[in-house]
Write an enzyme that holds these catalytic residues in place. Structure first.
Site: not given
Length: 276
Positions: A13, A16, A167, A171
């Protein structure tokens, strides 16, 4: 329902999307635990846990900046303990932190592979596990607990794997946490959902990728507003979903999506990954 007095533990946090979600919650008077690594400013990637805390408090919330490596169990457990000491518990976990490398198999060193799996999959699982006792307590107290993970809808189409297998797997590992934990935690009354953008989102991290036209992106605030709608929904009925930002906003009556465009009037956005 709003987030006043609720405590959110948000990974990544310091900048972005994670910071945008934090600031949206702060407008209600929420408590935000900034669980991120950056304590020293980087000219290429602005934002630290301390600058984020200042922005969150300026928006109306209370902030606790905790340097956290979400790959490390001791670091995460210590961050959760600090959150409990500061705010009395945790009501919402936002699994936002993520590592990306859009590289083919020969061009993905194992160090980068391990980073993506460490942050994306292990980090999401670990933070969820560490926060779970607090989320159960939140449910028992009638405080509407949520887990929200920034990860895509699951799709087994080779198209989403072939150019960046590592990747995509990392994800999708986050999304598999949503799928499984939603069912596992439902008896406790804890909501578990995922949220993903339809378009590329203009963040400092994205600007470091060569060739990306930021003018054809949307702002992080679209995800912040979509996240807010999820986190203020009834946790006992809104769970196990893979939300897409603009679809959710449209379903909830938000008709002016142009407000989220980096360049107002844009019709052709850069599409994000994983959305068919």
């Amino acid at each position: 329902m709003n987030l006043n007095g609720k405590t959110l533990f948000i990974t990544g946090a310091s900048r972005g999307i994670g910071l945008a979600i934090a600031k949206r919650a702060a407008r209600d008077g929420a408590n935000i635990v900034i669980a991120a690594k950056t304590t020293e400013a980087n000219p290429k990637l602005p934002g630290t846990i301390h600058t984020a805390a200042a922005e969150i408090e300026a928006a109306g919330g209370k902030a606790l900046a905790v340097q956290t490596d979400i790959r490390d169990e001791a670091s995460v457990l210590a961050a959760v303990e600090q959150a409990v000491q500061a705010f009395g518990g945790i009501d919402i976990l936002v699994n936002n932190a993520s590592a990306i490398s859009l590289t083919s198999t020969p061009d993905t060193p194992m160090k980068r592979f391990d980073l993506m799996f460490g942050v994306n999959v292990r980090g999401t699982y670990l933070c969820t596990q560490a926060c779970l006792p607090q989320l159960i307590a939140s449910a028992k107290a009638g405080r509407n607990p949520h887990v929200l993970t920034m990860s895509p809808p699951l799709s087994m189409k080779p198209h989403w794997f072939q150019n960046h297998v590592a990747y995509t797997m990392a994800k999708y590992g986050m999304s598999e946490c949503t799928l499984g934990h939603a069912a596992e935690f439902k008896p406790h009354g804890i909501a578990v959902n995922s949220l993903w953008p339809r378009t590329a989102i203009a963040t400092a991290a994205l600007q470091m990728i060569p060739g990306v036209d930021i003018a054809r992106c949307r702002k992080p605030e679209i995800l912040a507003d979509a996240a807010y709608l999820i986190l203020t929904s009834d946790a006992t009925t809104t769970t196990g979903n893979f939300f897409i930002d603009d679809t959710l906003l449209g379903e909830r009556g938000v008709t002016d999506l142009d407000q989220y465009s980096v360049t107002p009037g844009t019709k052709q956005f850069i599409p994000d990954f994983f959305v068919d």
